[in-house]
Write an enzyme that holds these catalytic residues in place. Sequence first.
Site, PDB file in Angstrom:
ATOM      1  N   GLU A 297       1.097  -1.237   0.008  1.00 24.48           N
ATOM      2  CA  GLU A 297       0.203   0.236  -0.106  1.00 24.48           C
ATOM      3  C   GLU A 297       0.148   0.837  -0.400  1.00 24.48           C
ATOM      4  O   GLU A 297       0.480   2.032  -0.689  1.00 24.48           O
ATOM      5  CB  GLU A 297      -0.603  -0.529   1.328  1.00 24.48           C
ATOM      6  N   HIS A 326       9.945 -26.355   0.954  1.00 26.38           N
ATOM      7  CA  HIS A 326       9.148 -27.623   0.187  1.00 26.38           C
ATOM      8  C   HIS A 326       8.695 -27.145  -0.724  1.00 26.38           C
ATOM      9  O   HIS A 326       7.062 -27.579  -0.800  1.00 26.38           O
ATOM     10  CB  HIS A 326       9.007 -28.682   1.836  1.00 26.38           C
ATOM     11  N   LYS A 440     -13.367   0.917  -2.485  1.00 26.31           N
ATOM     12  CA  LYS A 440     -14.302   1.114  -1.216  1.00 26.31           C
ATOM     13  C   LYS A 440     -15.207   2.214  -1.985  1.00 26.31           C
ATOM     14  O   LYS A 440     -16.703   1.596  -1.716  1.00 26.31           O
ATOM     15  CB  LYS A 440     -14.082   2.246  -0.344  1.00 26.31           C
TER      16      LYS A 440
HETATM   17  O1  PA5 Z   1      -4.171   1.115   5.547  1.00 27.86           O
HETATM   18  C1  PA5 Z   1      -4.383   1.775   6.075  1.00 27.86           C
HETATM   19  O2  PA5 Z   1      -4.809   3.106   5.687  1.00 27.86           O
HETATM   20  C2  PA5 Z   1      -6.030   0.575   5.391  1.00 27.86           C
HETATM   21  O3  PA5 Z   1      -5.480  -0.786   5.137  1.00 27.86           O
HETATM   22  C3  PA5 Z   1      -6.999   0.709   6.020  1.00 27.86           C
HETATM   23  O4  PA5 Z   1      -6.068   0.796   7.727  1.00 27.86           O
HETATM   24  C4  PA5 Z   1      -8.279   0.441   5.698  1.00 27.86           C
HETATM   25  O5  PA5 Z   1      -8.911   0.600   4.853  1.00 27.86           O
HETATM   26  C5  PA5 Z   1      -9.527   0.499   7.087  1.00 27.86           C
HETATM   27  O6  PA5 Z   1      -9.740   1.363   6.627  1.00 27.86           O
HETATM   28  P1  PA5 Z   1      -9.817   2.374   8.562  1.00 27.86           P
HETATM   29  O7  PA5 Z   1      -9.469   1.845   9.292  1.00 27.86           O
HETATM   30  O8  PA5 Z   1     -11.092   3.655   8.276  1.00 27.86           O
HETATM   31  O9  PA5 Z   1     -11.494   1.522   9.198  1.00 27.86           O
END
Ligand code: PA5
Length: 471
Positions: A297, A326, A440
């Site tokens: 990310e 393995h 989303k």
């Molecule tokens: O790294 C990130 O920002 C995302 O993975 C969020 O943690 C994830 O989308 C969850 O978002 P939220 O905390 O708003 O529920």
Amino acid sequence: MDNKMRVTVDYNYMMAKFLGDKGIKDSELETLKDKAAKAYDYVKENRGRDDLFMGWTELPYNQNEIVADIIETAEQVRKKFKYFVVLGIGGSALGPIMAFNALKHLHYNELPDSKRNGPKFYVEDNVDPVRMSALLDVIEPEKTCFNVISKSGATSETMAQYLIIADILKTKGVNLPENMIFTTDANRGNLIKIDKSFGGAFKKYVLPDGVGGRFSEMCPVGLLPAAVLGIDIKAMLAGAAYMDGLCSKPETDNNPALACAVLQYISMKQGKNINVLMPYSDNLKLIADWYCQLWAESLGKAVDYDGNVVNAGTTPVKSLGVTDQHSQVQLYIEGPYDKVITFISVGKYACEMPIAYGCEDIPDVGFLGGHTMQELIQAENKATAYALMRAGRMNYTINMPEVNEFTLGQLMYLLELQTAYTGALLNINTFNQPGVEDGKKATFALLGKKGYEAQKSEMAASPSFDKKYIV
Ligand code: PA5
């Protein structure tokens, strides 16, 4: 500080000295010196900036009051509840489950109460109905503390889980704030609205403004679940601070996170687009899941800061030693030269397991007797790194003296800093996630959320729904 517990990085097998023309030359590191120093400066100068989502750098230092509060709440939770369930996804789930796996008994929930000495622990991230149903088969909701973790309170997965659990608790006559703790944004978001509708009765922890989900394990997101498990969260933060200190110089040979970032950057530029993390420890198995999110990310970005289309990033792959020897290692040794393998080695495992004598008349088996499982796993770790080096495959090793709170704090901070430095070397925004947001929004449209009608019509008309290409 306890130097014996210092986490180190051995990158010999990345270098031309061992890999010949497949390795990195000292002169290449030299050429990158200024660029590396600039990446270091960028991170240093912007430390703690909420507007850049760099608040995570200060978490080891600025949470004394919160930590005290968390420890107190955790004590109450441990006394009052039989189960503790985290509802969250992405950064809100991967950290808590990773720390649980790293620092608690590998069969924690199956231990008898007297040995477990705390509530059973579950992290529910996915919205697979089978999984939710399975959870409900093994917990008693009225005896469960649910920690709802969501910065936005708008994440469909987490909020769907919240709605299901809230309904069950209401049906059982439970006042929700008795059984739920929210970890969320300080002022914004839907969990705050829900809390207001209950007159502010929920216990709440703040996911700080400048801390993104994937950098949140060392804020209340991870600290509360860890403390409920009896994990020493102060030692974890001390480990992070210690690693921060080890990374306080701008030279790669003096800063382990910068060294890892530069090695990854050089290999990326050579076209190595797969980044394997392979811990040799079942306790560290889930650090690879946590790292995959952190790396993917953070670095998977379309454009750089100058507006150039760069489509940056390498694909993180999780692997487990020795299990994946393995499975995947054949590919690592003989497949394309497109990978860098990072091993995590452990100096002293939490316990030892002698291998019994026997089968002396079968040399293939008999030689094992008298050794220990620690010797075997460590030998296999070294042998795999060596075999990869002999095959001209880049690999380096992060050495953990032991797996404990202090070393885990170091490891997390090392990987976070490495990611931040790599993003700076790539000149990209490491801390946003526009791609996740797009997904989303598309989900909102498909499920008919108000305000997403236009996107819904656009998706319905999209050729991606054309049956022609379905077999
Ligand atoms: O790294 C990130 O920002 C995302 O993975 C969020 O943690 C994830 O989308 C969850 O978002 P939220 O905390 O708003 O529920």
